[in-house]
Design a protein around this motif. Structure first.
Motif, mmCIF file in Angstrom:
data_model
loop_
_atom_site.group_PDB
_atom_site.id
_atom_site.type_symbol
_atom_site.label_atom_id
_atom_site.label_comp_id
_atom_site.label_asym_id
_atom_site.label_seq_id
_atom_site.Cartn_x
_atom_site.Cartn_y
_atom_site.Cartn_z
ATOM 1 N N THR A 170 41.494 48.427 40.836
ATOM 2 C CA THR A 170 42.534 48.255 41.842
ATOM 3 C C THR A 170 43.895 48.197 41.158
ATOM 4 O O THR A 170 44.083 47.396 40.241
ATOM 5 C CB THR A 170 42.323 46.952 42.649
ATOM 6 N N ALA B 160 45.391 42.174 41.360
ATOM 7 C CA ALA B 160 44.779 41.762 42.618
ATOM 8 C C ALA B 160 43.818 40.618 42.364
ATOM 9 O O ALA B 160 42.615 40.815 42.204
ATOM 10 C CB ALA B 160 44.063 42.939 43.265
ATOM 11 N N ASP C 74 53.408 44.519 43.549
ATOM 12 C CA ASP C 74 53.167 45.822 42.937
ATOM 13 C C ASP C 74 54.462 46.483 42.496
ATOM 14 O O ASP C 74 54.478 47.257 41.529
ATOM 15 C CB ASP C 74 52.425 46.736 43.916
ATOM 16 N N THR D 85 43.397 45.981 37.984
ATOM 17 C CA THR D 85 42.390 44.924 37.992
ATOM 18 C C THR D 85 41.008 45.535 38.150
ATOM 19 O O THR D 85 40.819 46.445 38.963
ATOM 20 C CB THR D 85 42.641 43.941 39.155
ATOM 21 N N PRO E 216 46.429 52.651 46.055
ATOM 22 C CA PRO E 216 45.660 51.417 46.179
ATOM 23 C C PRO E 216 44.223 51.686 46.609
ATOM 24 O O PRO E 216 43.955 52.465 47.510
ATOM 25 C CB PRO E 216 46.421 50.622 47.243
ATOM 26 N N ARG F 171 48.231 38.445 45.234
ATOM 27 C CA ARG F 171 48.631 39.166 44.039
ATOM 28 C C ARG F 171 49.563 38.317 43.201
ATOM 29 O O ARG F 171 50.519 37.742 43.710
ATOM 30 C CB ARG F 171 49.288 40.504 44.399
#
Length: 259
Positions: free
Chosen positions: A227, A231, A240, A194, A254, A236
């Motif tokens: 990121t 995000a 992830d 992101t 991160p 989220r």
């Protein structure tokens, strides 16, 4: 475990050339080409070795020397690398290649969202460009995202093209989010990240006169504005663990969003 750092400009150029030449030849042959052909003499054998080592550490080239991502000739020209000749600002072939990569990135992200169980996913870009984003997704009434997807096959840096319309939608839509997708040779996502909205606001050009205004901006995104994952604000869209993540674009794990 430490992640590979952002490559130097020489390492990046060497890596791009490896990705291009490994499409048609194996590592020993390409290595000989870089060593003996005058066209590639602007970089040293050590820099070429560092480029290949970086690609292997990031998983962009397999142990057998097969690229995971594929850099097209038109992309190489657009990047202005010496291996591909002089820089071309625009060409029909380059534009068609960008469109194909963009479509592949959108489809790859749609598959991930649906596979990840996001209840509501719509590909609004297939209907119209007027939305100012490509994908609408929602986990609940309060967890919604309007995803503008920017796709690339370059693992060494993240360069995006943002239109004035996309920027103006971002400025007024709190659910707008820019998702960067690294597209692999098989059309699937190799990485999803992101781009920070605050950085986008600060990076676009300023209109200096009422007689003219910018309509599209080419932006090279720094690592601190990227990121890993999706995000979207304080939450989220997908965990992830469900998203592919390679240490590309200089990412080393991160990176917190600036407050």
């Amino acid at each position: 475990m430490s992640m590979p750092s952002l490559p130097t400009e020489a390492t990046r150029r060497a890596a791009l050339r490896w990705l291009s030449e490994l499409r048609v030849a194996g590592v020993p042959r390409v290595q000989a080409l870089f060593t003996h052909h005058p066209r590639y003499a602007d970089l040293t054998p050590t820099q070429y070795a560092e480029g290949l080592a970086w690609l292997r550490r990031t998983g962009m080239v397999t142990a057998m020397g097969c690229p995971v991502v594929e850099i097209s000739d038109s992309e190489l020209r657009d990047m202005g690398t010496a291996a591909a000749g002089p820089q071309v600002q625009w060409s029909r072939a380059a534009e068609e290649a960008r469109r194909a990569i963009g479509a592949a990135g959108e489809q790859a992200l749609l598959r991930l969202l649906r596979w990840g169980g996001v209840p509501q996913v719509s590909h609004v870009a297939a209907e119209s460009d007027a939305y100012g984003y490509d994908i609408g997704a929602a986990r609940s009434l309060t967890e919604r995202a309007h995803l503008e997807v920017k796709s690339t096959t370059d693992p060494t840096r993240l360069v995006i093209h943002l239109t004035r319309h996309e920027y103006e939608v971002m400025a007024t839509d709190p659910e707008w989010c820019l998702a960067a997708v690294l597209v692999g040779r098989d059309g699937n996502a190799v990485n999803v990240a992101t781009v920070n909205r605050r950085w986008l606001h600060s990076a676009v050009p300023a209109d200096k006169a009422k007689e003219g205004r910018w309509e599209s901006a080419r932006l090279e995104v720094p690592v601190y504005a990227i990121t890993p994952g999706l995000a979207t604000g304080a939450w989220r869209l997908l965990p992830d663990t469900l998203l592919p993540s390679q240490p590309v674009w200089g990412l080393q794990g991160p990176v917190p969003l600036p407050v």
